[in-house]
Design a protein around this motif. Sequence first.
Motif, PDB file in Angstrom:
ATOM      1  N   GLN A   1       0.844  -1.178   0.000  1.00  0.00           N
ATOM      2  CA  GLN A   1       0.000   0.000   0.000  1.00  0.00           C
ATOM      3  C   GLN A   1       0.889   1.241   0.000  1.00  0.00           C
ATOM      4  N   VAL A   2       0.487   2.239  -0.743  1.00  0.00           N
ATOM      5  CA  VAL A   2       1.247   3.477  -0.810  1.00  0.00           C
ATOM      6  C   VAL A   2       0.468   4.572  -0.091  1.00  0.00           C
ATOM      7  N   GLN A   3       1.184   5.388   0.689  1.00  0.00           N
ATOM      8  CA  GLN A   3       0.565   6.520   1.386  1.00  0.00           C
ATOM      9  C   GLN A   3       0.775   7.789   0.551  1.00  0.00           C
ATOM     10  N   LEU A   4      -0.296   8.551   0.398  1.00  0.00           N
ATOM     11  CA  LEU A   4      -0.269   9.742  -0.454  1.00  0.00           C
ATOM     12  C   LEU A   4      -0.660  10.972   0.349  1.00  0.00           C
ATOM     13  N   VAL A   5       0.049  12.075   0.129  1.00  0.00           N
ATOM     14  CA  VAL A   5      -0.259  13.336   0.797  1.00  0.00           C
ATOM     15  C   VAL A   5      -0.299  14.441  -0.244  1.00  0.00           C
ATOM     16  N   GLU A   6      -1.468  15.083  -0.375  1.00  0.00           N
ATOM     17  CA  GLU A   6      -1.604  16.202  -1.300  1.00  0.00           C
ATOM     18  C   GLU A   6      -1.299  17.513  -0.578  1.00  0.00           C
ATOM     19  N   SER A   7      -0.820  18.478  -1.340  1.00  0.00           N
ATOM     20  CA  SER A   7      -0.585  19.812  -0.803  1.00  0.00           C
ATOM     21  C   SER A   7      -0.637  20.817  -1.938  1.00  0.00           C
ATOM     22  N   GLY A   8      -0.706  22.106  -1.558  1.00  0.00           N
ATOM     23  CA  GLY A   8      -0.649  23.169  -2.549  1.00  0.00           C
ATOM     24  C   GLY A   8      -1.964  23.875  -2.800  1.00  0.00           C
ATOM     25  N   GLY A   9      -3.042  23.393  -2.244  1.00  0.00           N
ATOM     26  CA  GLY A   9      -4.331  24.041  -2.474  1.00  0.00           C
ATOM     27  C   GLY A   9      -4.444  25.342  -1.710  1.00  0.00           C
ATOM     28  N   VAL A  10      -4.916  26.384  -2.399  1.00  0.00           N
ATOM     29  CA  VAL A  10      -5.087  27.698  -1.801  1.00  0.00           C
ATOM     30  C   VAL A  10      -6.251  28.397  -2.492  1.00  0.00           C
ATOM     31  N   LEU A  11      -6.509  29.630  -2.053  1.00  0.00           N
ATOM     32  CA  LEU A  11      -7.465  30.505  -2.722  1.00  0.00           C
ATOM     33  C   LEU A  11      -6.722  31.269  -3.811  1.00  0.00           C
ATOM     34  N   VAL A  12      -7.253  31.238  -5.038  1.00  0.00           N
ATOM     35  CA  VAL A  12      -6.608  31.898  -6.163  1.00  0.00           C
ATOM     36  C   VAL A  12      -7.674  32.597  -7.002  1.00  0.00           C
ATOM     37  N   GLN A  13      -7.281  33.664  -7.672  1.00  0.00           N
ATOM     38  CA  GLN A  13      -8.229  34.392  -8.512  1.00  0.00           C
ATOM     39  C   GLN A  13      -8.440  33.695  -9.844  1.00  0.00           C
ATOM     40  N   CYS A  22       1.501  15.709  -4.980  1.00  0.00           N
ATOM     41  CA  CYS A  22       1.058  14.446  -4.403  1.00  0.00           C
ATOM     42  C   CYS A  22       2.322  13.665  -4.057  1.00  0.00           C
ATOM     43  N   ALA A  23       2.681  13.680  -2.784  1.00  0.00           N
ATOM     44  CA  ALA A  23       3.898  13.027  -2.323  1.00  0.00           C
ATOM     45  C   ALA A  23       3.566  11.638  -1.801  1.00  0.00           C
ATOM     46  N   ALA A  24       4.367  10.673  -2.204  1.00  0.00           N
ATOM     47  CA  ALA A  24       4.119   9.282  -1.831  1.00  0.00           C
ATOM     48  C   ALA A  24       5.164   8.787  -0.852  1.00  0.00           C
ATOM     49  N   SER A  25       4.753   7.877   0.017  1.00  0.00           N
ATOM     50  CA  SER A  25       5.682   7.188   0.921  1.00  0.00           C
ATOM     51  C   SER A  25       5.220   5.742   1.060  1.00  0.00           C
ATOM     52  N   GLY A  26       6.130   4.918   1.492  1.00  0.00           N
ATOM     53  CA  GLY A  26       5.795   3.515   1.665  1.00  0.00           C
ATOM     54  C   GLY A  26       6.121   2.662   0.459  1.00  0.00           C
ATOM     55  N   ARG A  27       5.951   3.217  -0.712  1.00  0.00           N
ATOM     56  CA  ARG A  27       6.276   2.515  -1.948  1.00  0.00           C
ATOM     57  C   ARG A  27       6.821   3.540  -2.937  1.00  0.00           C
ATOM     58  N   THR A  28       7.623   3.098  -3.884  1.00  0.00           N
ATOM     59  CA  THR A  28       8.054   3.987  -4.948  1.00  0.00           C
ATOM     60  C   THR A  28       6.938   4.089  -5.990  1.00  0.00           C
ATOM     61  N   LEU A  29       6.712   5.297  -6.473  1.00  0.00           N
ATOM     62  CA  LEU A  29       5.658   5.502  -7.454  1.00  0.00           C
ATOM     63  C   LEU A  29       6.030   5.052  -8.862  1.00  0.00           C
ATOM     64  N   SER A  30       7.272   4.680  -9.065  1.00  0.00           N
ATOM     65  CA  SER A  30       7.725   4.385 -10.425  1.00  0.00           C
ATOM     66  C   SER A  30       6.957   3.233 -11.069  1.00  0.00           C
ATOM     67  N   LYS A  31       6.324   2.389 -10.241  1.00  0.00           N
ATOM     68  CA  LYS A  31       5.581   1.257 -10.792  1.00  0.00           C
ATOM     69  C   LYS A  31       4.077   1.449 -10.637  1.00  0.00           C
ATOM     70  N   TYR A  32       3.667   2.677 -10.314  1.00  0.00           N
ATOM     71  CA  TYR A  32       2.257   2.961 -10.111  1.00  0.00           C
ATOM     72  C   TYR A  32       1.733   3.884 -11.216  1.00  0.00           C
ATOM     73  N   HIS A  33       0.446   3.906 -11.311  1.00  0.00           N
ATOM     74  CA  HIS A  33      -0.262   4.854 -12.149  1.00  0.00           C
ATOM     75  C   HIS A  33      -1.012   5.780 -11.185  1.00  0.00           C
ATOM     76  N   VAL A  34      -0.888   7.082 -11.376  1.00  0.00           N
ATOM     77  CA  VAL A  34      -1.428   8.058 -10.434  1.00  0.00           C
ATOM     78  C   VAL A  34      -2.413   8.973 -11.137  1.00  0.00           C
ATOM     79  N   SER A  35      -3.511   9.236 -10.477  1.00  0.00           N
ATOM     80  CA  SER A  35      -4.514  10.133 -11.028  1.00  0.00           C
ATOM     81  C   SER A  35      -4.899  11.204 -10.009  1.00  0.00           C
ATOM     82  N   TRP A  36      -5.340  12.329 -10.536  1.00  0.00           N
ATOM     83  CA  TRP A  36      -5.944  13.377  -9.741  1.00  0.00           C
ATOM     84  C   TRP A  36      -7.455  13.353  -9.983  1.00  0.00           C
TER      85      TRP A  36
END
Length: 124
Positions: A1-13, A22-36
């Motif tokens: 299982q991979v742990q994911l942490v999103e950041s960067g959201g703010v109020l913008v015009q 989207c920072a991952a830990s626990g596993r390397t993302l190189s063998k994963y497919h990632v979506s938003w």
Amino acid sequence: QVQLVESGGVLVQSGGSLTLSCAASGRTLSKYHVSWFRQQAPGMEREFVAGISLPTRSTYYADSVKGRFTISRDTARNTVYLQMNSLKPEDTAVYYCAADPRGVGRGSNYYDDWGQGTQVTVSS
């Protein structure tokens, strides 16, 4: 299982730009497919925004963001980014990243591993 942490959201015009991480830990993302995905209100379905196949580097976008958003990866940082340009009020949502070793899925029920989300608010 991979742990994911999103950041960067703010109020913008409206018309502005923002980059989500989207920072991952626990596993390397190189063998994963990632979506938003994004969820515009509690109880609404999570909508596919963009996806990247990290093994093949193929990218996929929803029609609503094509040409404005760019998904990319930094293998060394084990992080996937979502660069958002020309933001519109309708882009306001909580943005989530999700990962799967099988492929990029456009349905939220395809994924088991999710981050906690980051709020993006675009003012008009």
